[in-house]
Design a protein around this motif. Structure first.
Motif, PDB file in Angstrom:
ATOM      1  N   ASP A 128       0.856  -1.177   0.000  1.00 58.19           N
ATOM      2  CA  ASP A 128       0.000   0.000   0.000  1.00 58.19           C
ATOM      3  C   ASP A 128       0.894   1.230   0.000  1.00 58.19           C
ATOM      4  O   ASP A 128       1.686   1.416   0.918  1.00 58.19           O
ATOM      5  CB  ASP A 128      -0.832   0.064   1.284  1.00 58.19           C
ATOM      6  CG  ASP A 128      -2.016  -0.870   1.248  1.00 58.19           C
ATOM      7  OD1 ASP A 128      -2.015  -1.779   0.405  1.00 58.19           O
ATOM      8  OD2 ASP A 128      -2.924  -0.679   2.070  1.00 58.19           O
ATOM      9  N   SER A 131      -2.365   5.721  -0.469  1.00 61.29           N
ATOM     10  CA  SER A 131      -3.686   5.247  -0.038  1.00 61.29           C
ATOM     11  C   SER A 131      -4.574   6.255   0.703  1.00 61.29           C
ATOM     12  O   SER A 131      -5.067   5.975   1.798  1.00 61.29           O
ATOM     13  CB  SER A 131      -3.521   3.991   0.849  1.00 61.29           C
ATOM     14  OG  SER A 131      -2.714   3.055   0.207  1.00 61.29           O
ATOM     15  N   ASN A 133      -8.010   8.761   1.231  1.00 57.63           N
ATOM     16  CA  ASN A 133      -9.440   8.647   0.963  1.00 57.63           C
ATOM     17  C   ASN A 133      -9.818   9.651  -0.113  1.00 57.63           C
ATOM     18  O   ASN A 133      -9.313  10.772  -0.113  1.00 57.63           O
ATOM     19  CB  ASN A 133     -10.237   8.922   2.235  1.00 57.63           C
ATOM     20  CG  ASN A 133      -9.940   7.889   3.310  1.00 57.63           C
ATOM     21  OD1 ASN A 133      -9.557   6.754   2.998  1.00 57.63           O
ATOM     22  ND2 ASN A 133     -10.093   8.271   4.561  1.00 57.63           N
ATOM     23  N   TYR A 374     -14.250  -1.412   6.513  1.00 62.97           N
ATOM     24  CA  TYR A 374     -12.820  -1.277   6.192  1.00 62.97           C
ATOM     25  C   TYR A 374     -12.081  -2.619   6.343  1.00 62.97           C
ATOM     26  O   TYR A 374     -11.352  -3.043   5.445  1.00 62.97           O
ATOM     27  CB  TYR A 374     -12.291  -0.234   7.188  1.00 62.97           C
ATOM     28  CG  TYR A 374     -10.877   0.229   7.053  1.00 62.97           C
ATOM     29  CD1 TYR A 374     -10.415   0.806   5.878  1.00 62.97           C
ATOM     30  CD2 TYR A 374     -10.008   0.152   8.145  1.00 62.97           C
ATOM     31  CE1 TYR A 374      -9.107   1.285   5.797  1.00 62.97           C
ATOM     32  CE2 TYR A 374      -8.703   0.630   8.073  1.00 62.97           C
ATOM     33  CZ  TYR A 374      -8.260   1.191   6.895  1.00 62.97           C
ATOM     34  OH  TYR A 374      -6.978   1.662   6.834  1.00 62.97           O
ATOM     35  N   ASP A 378      -9.956  -5.115   3.824  1.00 66.06           N
ATOM     36  CA  ASP A 378      -8.543  -5.476   4.004  1.00 66.06           C
ATOM     37  C   ASP A 378      -8.340  -6.994   3.976  1.00 66.06           C
ATOM     38  O   ASP A 378      -7.347  -7.474   3.430  1.00 66.06           O
ATOM     39  CB  ASP A 378      -7.991  -4.884   5.302  1.00 66.06           C
ATOM     40  CG  ASP A 378      -7.267  -3.561   5.045  1.00 66.06           C
ATOM     41  OD1 ASP A 378      -6.627  -3.441   3.986  1.00 66.06           O
ATOM     42  OD2 ASP A 378      -7.361  -2.660   5.889  1.00 66.06           O
TER      43      ASP A 378
HETATM   44  N1  ARG Z   1      -7.376   5.057   3.387  1.00 71.14           N
HETATM   45  C1  ARG Z   1      -6.889   4.811   4.711  1.00 71.14           C
HETATM   46  C2  ARG Z   1      -6.794   6.101   5.481  1.00 71.14           C
HETATM   47  O1  ARG Z   1      -6.725   7.155   4.882  1.00 71.14           O
HETATM   48  C3  ARG Z   1      -5.552   4.156   4.725  1.00 71.14           C
HETATM   49  C4  ARG Z   1      -5.515   2.828   4.059  1.00 71.14           C
HETATM   50  C5  ARG Z   1      -4.409   1.992   4.550  1.00 71.14           C
HETATM   51  N2  ARG Z   1      -4.347   0.712   3.934  1.00 71.14           N
HETATM   52  C6  ARG Z   1      -5.075  -0.338   4.270  1.00 71.14           C
HETATM   53  N3  ARG Z   1      -4.958  -1.427   3.574  1.00 71.14           N
HETATM   54  N4  ARG Z   1      -5.926  -0.317   5.285  1.00 71.14           N
HETATM   55  O2  ARG Z   1      -6.758   6.066   6.695  1.00 71.14           O
END
Ligand code: ARG
Length: 632
Positions: A128, A131, A133, A374, A378
């Motif tokens: 990752d 990553s 949002n 979430y 994962d």
């Molecule tokens: N999108 C998430 C955030 O902004 C982080 C993702 C991290 N990666 C994962 N596989 N959970 O907090």
């Protein structure tokens, strides 16, 4: 060179231990060397004789002598002058001239590849990277992530692994239902077209702030019951609508999907512009939505229930129970014997009466309203990485805020039977602002854009101040590279585990131990090389001409591959950043203490040395994503 010499020494030491008859007293893998850069102790040393002495009931001094004798008889590798014993330690001394020649030719022959390694059986690593949002701006937290993970992946690749960088976008979940609802009721096409992320952020904040409204209003005094009820009703309405929109999205309802896709695409477009500026690339952008929309999350839930790894709570939610002893003593789930059985959880649940009060942690994969979360995505990602990529490692660079979450995820993954994949969470400290913690919800953030602009401005001032006649476009191009060096070096060089209070002025400062300092040392090396007519071949120089300052520099250059080894071992680019800074210091003192171009002796040798130094700077800075400059 140092690394192959070192390897030769470790191998020879193992043979010597056997030949001295101590193989029963020590495990071959424990036969290792420490690195020293010490005139008396030598360059490498081993304290093995103490462990062997203790195990065999012998005097360590005698053990050391016996091993050293055996190693001498077996033969020392090229470049090693001698082995000696001091206070029970076995010390190896390098032959400076031979070392110098070997190191310089290794760098000269390797060029851009100096420090890289070919592996017969590389690991397939899916990581990752970044990553964020969607529908929100990139802030300094993402900047830290992107820079750290990019540098680390460059290093893992350089060390021979097969790395796939996945921008695991946060683009699925109930919050997008909320956003859809808010957009449908209050969205403004023009505002969206104009600045999609700003508009979506505004809508997101508006939705979230409704939650706090009741408390905010009641601060002004008691509310009449009617007023309070009206606010409550208003809030409940929006929440229900948000849920409904997410349900539509999950069903694949066209009106929902089409809008969501626009949010997603507009976000990606903006993110890409920033990534391009940072010089960061990805191999894929699978994102959380991929696993939900392609059926991977449903499959994972089904599997978890079928295999009795997950259970259904009283409210119809589904979770995997995690017990205290699913972690080993170090709190590490990887090596723990996880207990996938549900019997204990059922008992605990009976006893406590509710999931919240029960003596296990619930790792939810389905909420009471039936939607996935979430963690479901994962788990699905791990399943996917195993099945589609045959991954040996799944690596997550994510802030320490999610430490607990990842520990639980890894335990849950083991319970699901994902045993052969190495799961690695690389955490880093959170970033807060001098005025408190960052919050996208409350609108308190420093964006990547702000940081880059501030760094650019500062760098431009400095380039202009130097007042050379460079055209304005060139000032900008140079300043851009200096600015990126400042920001990137600052992020990688900082202690990874520590929380940072982000001060924008400090972050873009060019003073002291910074990326531009290393860049500047490189530029100095380039200008020496430029002024020289030609650089001789390593074979044509005489290492005997080098003095101690020269040797110091050569020794540092030779350490470069060892530093990369350490970075790989620790999943951390920081040792490389620190090494390059030290190299810049050593090079500067070489330059100040020695003549190079007009030296009476050793001019040719120092030119070769300067060229090798420039090469190592280029390679190392390149891995950190920092460009070098012909002029500064
Ligand atoms: N999108 C998430 C955030 O902004 C982080 C993702 C991290 N990666 C994962 N596989 N959970 O907090």
């Amino acid at each position: 060179m140092l690394s192959s010499t070192r390897r030769g020494l470790v191998e020879g030491l193992r043979v010597a231990v056997n030949e001295a008859g101590y193989d029963h007293a020590v495990d071959a893998s424990a036969v290792e060397l420490e690195d020293f850069d010490d005139e008396e102790k030598g360059e490498f040393s081993s304290a093995l004789s103490f462990a062997i002495g203790a195990a065999a009931g012998e005097n360590p001094m005698e053990v050391a002598e016996a091993i050293a004798d055996a190693h001498r008889a077996h033969g020392l590798p090229e470049g090693v002058a001698s082995v000696s014993v001091e206070n029970g330690h076995i010390n190896y001394h390098l032959d400076a001239a031979a070392m110098a020649r070997l190191t310089l030719s290794e760098i000269g022959d390797g060029g851009m590849d100096y420090g890289s390694r070919d592996l017969a059986d590389p690991d397939t690593i899916i990581a990752d990277v970044s990553s964020p949002n969607i529908a929100k701006p990139l802030h300094v937290g993402h900047l830290r992530n992107t820079i750290l993970s990019d540098a680390l992946m460059n290093i893992l690749e350089e060390r021979g692994h097969d790395v796939t960088r996945d921008n695991h976008l946060g683009d699925w979940g109930t919050q997008f239902g909320n956003l859809l609802h808010e957009y449908v009721e209050f969205g403004d096409e023009d505002a969206f077209e104009d600045d999609p992320i700003a508009h979506l952020l505004h809508l997101y904040q508006q939705f979230e702030q409704r939650d706090g409204m009741l408390e905010d209003v009641s601060e002004f005094g008691a509310l009449t019951d009617g007023f309070e009820a009206a606010i409550e009703e208003e809030r409940a309405y929006h929440t229900a609508q948000g849920k409904e929109w997410f349900a539509r999205l999950e069903r694949g309802d066209e009106a929902a999907v089409e809008r969501w896709e626009r949010f997603r695409e507009a976000s990606i477009e903006r993110f890409e512009a920033i990534y391009a500026e940072l010089g960061v690339d990805f191999d894929c952008w699978l994102g959380e939505s991929f696993y939900a929309r392609e059926g991977w999350t449903d499959a994972v839930v089904e599997k978890a229930l079928d295999e009795d790894v997950a259970m259904r709570g009283p409210d119809e939610s589904v979770f995997i129970p995690i017990y205290d002893d699913d972690y080993d003593d170090a709190g590490d789930p990887e090596t723990a014997d996880v207990d996938p059985s549900l019997d204990r959880a059922r008992e605990m649940l009976d006893e406590a009466g509710s999931v919240e009060d029960a003596d296990f942690d619930a790792f939810y994969i389905v909420k009471s309203d039936g939607s996935t979360v979430y963690g479901t995505r994962d788990l699905a990602t791990i399943e996917y990485r195993i099945r589609e990529f045959d991954a040996d490692q799944s690596v997550y660079v994510v802030a320490s805020e999610q430490n607990r979450y990842f520990q639980q995820l890894f335990v849950a993954a083991r319970k699901m039977g994902y045993a052969d994949i190495h799961l690695e969470h690389i955490d880093y400290g959170m970033i807060s602002l001098p005025e408190g913690s960052m919050s996208t919800r409350g609108g308190q953030i420093v964006t990547v854009r702000e940081v880059l602009d501030a760094a650019d401005e500062r760098a431009r001032d400095i380039v202009r101040e130097k007042g050379r006649n460079v055209a304005e476009e060139e000032v900008e191009a140079i300043a851009r590279k200096i600015a990126l060096a400042t920001v990137k070096y600052g992020m990688v060089g900082a202690n990874r585990g520590k929380d940072i209070t982000f001060d924008i002025d400090e972050a873009v400062s060019l003073e002291g131990d910074t990326g531009p300092y290393v860049q500047y040392a490189t530029t100095r090396a380039y200008s020496i090389l430029d002024a020289a007519e030609s650089v001789p071949a390593v074979a044509d120089i005489d290492p005997a001409a080098f003095n101690d300052t020269d040797y110091d520099l050569i020794y540092h250059l030779g350490r470069y591959p060892l530093v990369l080894d350490r970075c790989e071992e620790r999943y951390d680019a920081a040792p490389l950043a620190h090494y390059l800074l030290e190299l810049a210091h050593v090079f500067n003192s070489f330059y100040h203490k020695n003549r190079v171009l007009d030296a009476e002796t050793a001019a040719a040798e120092r030119l070769v040395l300067t060229e090798a130094t420039a090469q190592v700077f280029e390679n190392g800075l390149g891995l950190l994503g920092i460009e070098t400059l012909a002029e500064m």
